[in-house]
Design an enzyme around this catalytic site. Structure first.
Site, PDB file in Angstrom:
ATOM      1  N   SER A  15      25.800 -21.581  -8.418  1.00  0.00           N
ATOM      2  CA  SER A  15      27.217 -21.781  -8.089  1.00  0.00           C
ATOM      3  C   SER A  15      28.046 -20.578  -8.525  1.00  0.00           C
ATOM      4  O   SER A  15      29.270 -20.627  -8.518  1.00  0.00           O
ATOM      5  CB  SER A  15      27.742 -23.038  -8.787  1.00  0.00           C
ATOM      6  OG  SER A  15      27.614 -22.897 -10.189  1.00  0.00           O
ATOM      7  N   ASN A 102      27.626 -29.054 -19.979  1.00  0.00           N
ATOM      8  CA  ASN A 102      28.355 -30.217 -19.453  1.00  0.00           C
ATOM      9  C   ASN A 102      29.778 -30.305 -19.999  1.00  0.00           C
ATOM     10  O   ASN A 102      30.711 -30.591 -19.255  1.00  0.00           O
ATOM     11  CB  ASN A 102      27.591 -31.506 -19.762  1.00  0.00           C
ATOM     12  CG  ASN A 102      26.309 -31.604 -18.968  1.00  0.00           C
ATOM     13  OD1 ASN A 102      26.029 -30.738 -18.132  1.00  0.00           O
ATOM     14  ND2 ASN A 102      25.515 -32.637 -19.224  1.00  0.00           N
ATOM     15  N   THR A 147      66.680 -41.500  13.951  1.00  0.00           N
ATOM     16  CA  THR A 147      65.626 -42.446  13.595  1.00  0.00           C
ATOM     17  C   THR A 147      64.843 -42.624  14.883  1.00  0.00           C
ATOM     18  O   THR A 147      65.426 -42.592  15.976  1.00  0.00           O
ATOM     19  CB  THR A 147      66.167 -43.818  13.123  1.00  0.00           C
ATOM     20  OG1 THR A 147      66.921 -44.387  14.191  1.00  0.00           O
ATOM     21  CG2 THR A 147      67.048 -43.688  11.890  1.00  0.00           C
ATOM     22  N   HIS A 148      63.534 -42.769  14.785  1.00  0.00           N
ATOM     23  CA  HIS A 148      62.655 -42.815  15.959  1.00  0.00           C
ATOM     24  C   HIS A 148      62.828 -41.573  16.839  1.00  0.00           C
ATOM     25  O   HIS A 148      62.582 -41.621  18.039  1.00  0.00           O
ATOM     26  CB  HIS A 148      62.903 -44.073  16.804  1.00  0.00           C
ATOM     27  CG  HIS A 148      62.915 -45.331  15.998  1.00  0.00           C
ATOM     28  ND1 HIS A 148      61.800 -46.103  15.796  1.00  0.00           N
ATOM     29  CD2 HIS A 148      63.920 -45.941  15.307  1.00  0.00           C
ATOM     30  CE1 HIS A 148      62.110 -47.137  15.026  1.00  0.00           C
ATOM     31  NE2 HIS A 148      63.387 -47.057  14.709  1.00  0.00           N
ATOM     32  N   SER A 269      52.367 -14.466  22.819  1.00  0.00           N
ATOM     33  CA  SER A 269      51.240 -14.986  23.577  1.00  0.00           C
ATOM     34  C   SER A 269      50.529 -13.808  24.232  1.00  0.00           C
ATOM     35  O   SER A 269      51.145 -12.791  24.532  1.00  0.00           O
ATOM     36  CB  SER A 269      51.750 -15.963  24.638  1.00  0.00           C
ATOM     37  OG  SER A 269      50.910 -15.953  25.763  1.00  0.00           O
ATOM     38  N   LYS A 275      56.953 -15.396  25.285  1.00  0.00           N
ATOM     39  CA  LYS A 275      56.739 -16.426  24.265  1.00  0.00           C
ATOM     40  C   LYS A 275      56.974 -15.967  22.838  1.00  0.00           C
ATOM     41  O   LYS A 275      56.644 -14.861  22.457  1.00  0.00           O
ATOM     42  CB  LYS A 275      55.307 -16.941  24.370  1.00  0.00           C
ATOM     43  CG  LYS A 275      55.072 -17.729  25.642  1.00  0.00           C
ATOM     44  CD  LYS A 275      55.504 -19.162  25.501  1.00  0.00           C
ATOM     45  CE  LYS A 275      54.323 -19.948  24.998  1.00  0.00           C
ATOM     46  NZ  LYS A 275      54.560 -21.345  24.886  1.00  0.00           N
ATOM     47  N   ASN A 277      55.996 -18.026  19.610  1.00  0.00           N
ATOM     48  CA  ASN A 277      55.402 -19.292  19.185  1.00  0.00           C
ATOM     49  C   ASN A 277      55.505 -19.514  17.673  1.00  0.00           C
ATOM     50  O   ASN A 277      55.345 -18.589  16.896  1.00  0.00           O
ATOM     51  CB  ASN A 277      53.929 -19.330  19.596  1.00  0.00           C
ATOM     52  CG  ASN A 277      53.766 -19.356  21.104  1.00  0.00           C
ATOM     53  OD1 ASN A 277      54.615 -19.884  21.811  1.00  0.00           O
ATOM     54  ND2 ASN A 277      52.684 -18.771  21.581  1.00  0.00           N
ATOM     55  N   GLU A 282      52.661 -24.243  12.683  1.00  0.00           N
ATOM     56  CA  GLU A 282      51.498 -25.029  13.095  1.00  0.00           C
ATOM     57  C   GLU A 282      50.369 -24.892  12.072  1.00  0.00           C
ATOM     58  O   GLU A 282      49.658 -25.841  11.770  1.00  0.00           O
ATOM     59  CB  GLU A 282      51.045 -24.595  14.497  1.00  0.00           C
ATOM     60  CG  GLU A 282      52.073 -24.993  15.556  1.00  0.00           C
ATOM     61  CD  GLU A 282      51.920 -24.238  16.871  1.00  0.00           C
ATOM     62  OE1 GLU A 282      50.857 -23.626  17.101  1.00  0.00           O
ATOM     63  OE2 GLU A 282      52.879 -24.253  17.668  1.00  0.00           O
ATOM     64  N   TYR A 309      26.346 -36.674 -16.502  1.00  0.00           N
ATOM     65  CA  TYR A 309      26.351 -35.532 -15.585  1.00  0.00           C
ATOM     66  C   TYR A 309      25.282 -35.608 -14.510  1.00  0.00           C
ATOM     67  O   TYR A 309      24.129 -35.957 -14.780  1.00  0.00           O
ATOM     68  CB  TYR A 309      26.175 -34.215 -16.362  1.00  0.00           C
ATOM     69  CG  TYR A 309      26.235 -33.020 -15.437  1.00  0.00           C
ATOM     70  CD1 TYR A 309      27.456 -32.516 -15.009  1.00  0.00           C
ATOM     71  CD2 TYR A 309      25.070 -32.451 -14.933  1.00  0.00           C
ATOM     72  CE1 TYR A 309      27.519 -31.457 -14.114  1.00  0.00           C
ATOM     73  CE2 TYR A 309      25.118 -31.389 -14.041  1.00  0.00           C
ATOM     74  CZ  TYR A 309      26.345 -30.901 -13.630  1.00  0.00           C
ATOM     75  OH  TYR A 309      26.406 -29.869 -12.747  1.00  0.00           O
ATOM     76  N   GLN A 314      28.888 -30.664  -9.256  1.00  0.00           N
ATOM     77  CA  GLN A 314      29.117 -29.220  -9.270  1.00  0.00           C
ATOM     78  C   GLN A 314      30.051 -28.762  -8.145  1.00  0.00           C
ATOM     79  O   GLN A 314      30.756 -27.769  -8.279  1.00  0.00           O
ATOM     80  CB  GLN A 314      27.780 -28.479  -9.183  1.00  0.00           C
ATOM     81  CG  GLN A 314      27.925 -26.973  -9.138  1.00  0.00           C
ATOM     82  CD  GLN A 314      26.622 -26.255  -9.436  1.00  0.00           C
ATOM     83  OE1 GLN A 314      26.240 -26.122 -10.585  1.00  0.00           O
ATOM     84  NE2 GLN A 314      25.940 -25.835  -8.395  1.00  0.00           N
ATOM     85  N   LYS A 317      34.302 -27.724  -8.111  1.00  0.00           N
ATOM     86  CA  LYS A 317      35.028 -26.449  -8.205  1.00  0.00           C
ATOM     87  C   LYS A 317      35.391 -25.877  -6.828  1.00  0.00           C
ATOM     88  O   LYS A 317      36.533 -25.507  -6.583  1.00  0.00           O
ATOM     89  CB  LYS A 317      34.208 -25.417  -8.981  1.00  0.00           C
ATOM     90  CG  LYS A 317      34.597 -25.296 -10.434  1.00  0.00           C
ATOM     91  CD  LYS A 317      33.810 -26.184 -11.355  1.00  0.00           C
ATOM     92  CE  LYS A 317      32.333 -25.946 -11.302  1.00  0.00           C
ATOM     93  NZ  LYS A 317      31.592 -27.119 -11.822  1.00  0.00           N
TER      94      LYS A 317
HETATM   95  N1  ARG Z   1      27.414 -25.283 -13.126  1.00  0.00           N
HETATM   96  C1  ARG Z   1      27.383 -26.610 -13.610  1.00  0.00           C
HETATM   97  C2  ARG Z   1      28.513 -27.419 -12.943  1.00  0.00           C
HETATM   98  O1  ARG Z   1      29.449 -26.841 -12.564  1.00  0.00           O
HETATM   99  C3  ARG Z   1      27.580 -26.660 -15.081  1.00  0.00           C
HETATM  100  C4  ARG Z   1      27.016 -27.873 -15.718  1.00  0.00           C
HETATM  101  C5  ARG Z   1      25.537 -27.817 -15.675  1.00  0.00           C
HETATM  102  N2  ARG Z   1      24.924 -28.874 -16.413  1.00  0.00           N
HETATM  103  C6  ARG Z   1      23.692 -29.279 -16.147  1.00  0.00           C
HETATM  104  N3  ARG Z   1      23.244 -30.251 -16.877  1.00  0.00           N
HETATM  105  N4  ARG Z   1      22.980 -28.787 -15.199  1.00  0.00           N
HETATM  106  O2  ARG Z   1      28.442 -28.612 -12.792  1.00  0.00           O
END
Ligand code: ARG
Length: 437
Positions: A15, A102, A147-148, A269, A275, A277, A282, A309, A314, A317
């Site tokens: 990650s 963790n 309204t509406h 456009s 145009k 826009n 949007e 955990y 994971q 994030k």
């Molecule tokens: N990269 C992990 C996460 O964001 C950190 C925690 C990892 N803990 C584990 N027991 N593998 O969740």
């Protein structure tokens, strides 16, 4: 000891490309942790200092872009720890005493969300300021209130804009409310059951700017409610942005033509040279799709997950970073658009002057001046409106003789009731649209 995992696994499980954004928080957390370990006589003064020296060096390297993140070390925590070994040698091994990734990751993440929340609120303040500026200039700009999406009662354009000040202030309050759970420090609950080392969680908690340590170690590593709170607050705010965007798109359409957008915030456009826009509006309207989706992703990931955990979590994030980035960008764009809008005052007034928009004022007048119940007055007014409609006249163009045919008690005085400005200024009740308010 376990053998090396397959490359495919490494690719999926890593990650680092995402959680590297947590490096500052991770280093801050680690420094507080080793200071506490030293205070509690778990590590020596020398080791503490060496670790802090190494960590500060790493922070500089990362900030300057001189740090090579490695996929094989999975995440930001392991990347930093490996580098610490490279810089200070074997004594780096003391850093992970009495903690686990963790608790480490949630500590980092809570710190990150706290500053993200502050940053969002700053951007909300800018938007609020821009709305106030525009509102200040348009107190006497008269437009139809809908309204509406049908003409309802005349309002001041500034009163409409000020509605969004309330809305965005509420968003700020919603973000601020999240601080209560964000201010409980997870550090020190370790993997899930706490630690046998004599740590001081109150000390680290205070050092890192939290109010208090969390109460239950199992809950702490399992809890992602603070993530949901954040994603929900982001979703509500982006829903509000989507609403104002849609409204401005409608008003900017050729049918309504109530507002002008300067060339700075419109796009052309590729085929139609005439145009202009409202693509940016949007974009704002559409982005709520992403923020709602992210909230639902996180709810779905957590649903049915037993305590403690799991790797499932994971993804929190990536989801939060994306929602945050999108909302920041939306707030900046909205601010720019608000600085580049001008009301088409003439057209606003014209539109407000159609659709029997002062009918309620006439009913109120009958109640106040000719001692009718509101329902009776409503009925009389409906008759007058029907008559005007049949004659293809506006209420204000009716002659007093015509009005008298329907309600003999009426006098010349009633004619002022059909004036839009009078109508607006009569709404002096608290929170109403009168210019004075
Ligand atoms: N990269 C992990 C996460 O964001 C950190 C925690 C990892 N803990 C584990 N027991 N593998 O969740």
């Amino acid at each position: 000891i376990r053998k090396k995992a397959s490359m495919l696994f490494e690719e999926v499980v890593s990650s680092i490309d995402i959680d590297r954004r947590l490096f500052k928080e991770d280093i801050k957390g680690s420094i507080a942790h080793v200071e506490m370990l030293f205070k509690q006589k778990i590590i020596t003064f020398k080791i503490k200092n060496k670790i802090i020296y190494g960590l500060q060096k790493i922070e500089k390297q990362i900030s300057k872009g001189n740090f090579e993140f490695e996929k094989k070390y999975e995440d930001i925590h392991m990347n930093i720890e490996k580098k610490l070994f490279e810089i200070i040698g074997e004594e780096a091994g003391y850093i992970h005493t009495a903690r686990s990734r963790n608790d480490q990751v949630i500590t980092d993440f809570k710190l990150w969300i706290k500053s993200a929340t502050t940053e969002l609120n700053k951007n909300l303040s800018k938007v609020i300021k821009s709305i106030l500026k525009l509102a200040e200039k348009n107190i006497e700009t008269i437009m139809p209130g809908f309204t509406h999406l049908k003409n309802a009662q005349p309002i001041s354009f500034s009163h409409y804009l000020m509605a969004y000040v309330e809305i965005f202030k509420r968003d700020q309050r919603r973000f601020n409310n999240n601080f209560e759970s964000l201010n409980e420090c997870p550090l020190g609950v370790a993997a899930l059951s706490g630690t046998s080392f004599n740590i001081d969680r109150y000390y680290t908690s205070k050092k890192l700017g939290f109010n208090t340590p969390t109460n239950n170690s199992i809950d702490t590593v399992s809890d992602r409610d603070f993530v949901l709170d954040f994603l929900f607050s982001v979703s509500v705010c982006s829903m509000h942005i989507s609403r104002i965007a849609e409204e401005l798109i409608i008003w900017n359409s050729d049918g309504f033509n109530l507002i002008e957008l300067s060339d700075k915030v419109v796009t052309g456009s590729s085929i139609m040279p005439q145009k202009k826009n409202p693509d940016l509006l949007e974009y704002l309207r559409g982005k709520s799709g992403l923020t709602f989706g992210n909230l639902f992703s996180m709810l779905t990931i957590l649903k049915g997950l037993p305590l403690s955990y799991f790797k499932d979590m994971q993804d929190d994030k990536e989801i939060v970073f994306k929602s945050y980035d999108v909302l920041i960008s939306c707030l900046k764009i909205l601010d720019e658009i608000l600085k580049n809008i001008s009301p088409n005052k003439k057209r606003m007034f014209q539109l407000a002057d159609t659709g029997f928009i002062t009918a309620t004022d006439l009913a109120d007048y009958l109640v106040k001046n000719h001692s009718m119940s509101f329902r009776e007055a409503y009925q009389k007014t409906a008759e007058i409106v029907n008559y005007a409609e049949k004659k293809r006249k506006k209420l204000k163009d009716l002659k007093i003789e015509e009005l008298k045919k329907i309600e003999p008690k009426l006098t010349n005085e009633v004619l002022k009731i059909f004036d839009l400005k009078n109508s607006i200024n009569s709404k002096k009740s608290y929170g109403g649209t009168s210019f004075e308010n």
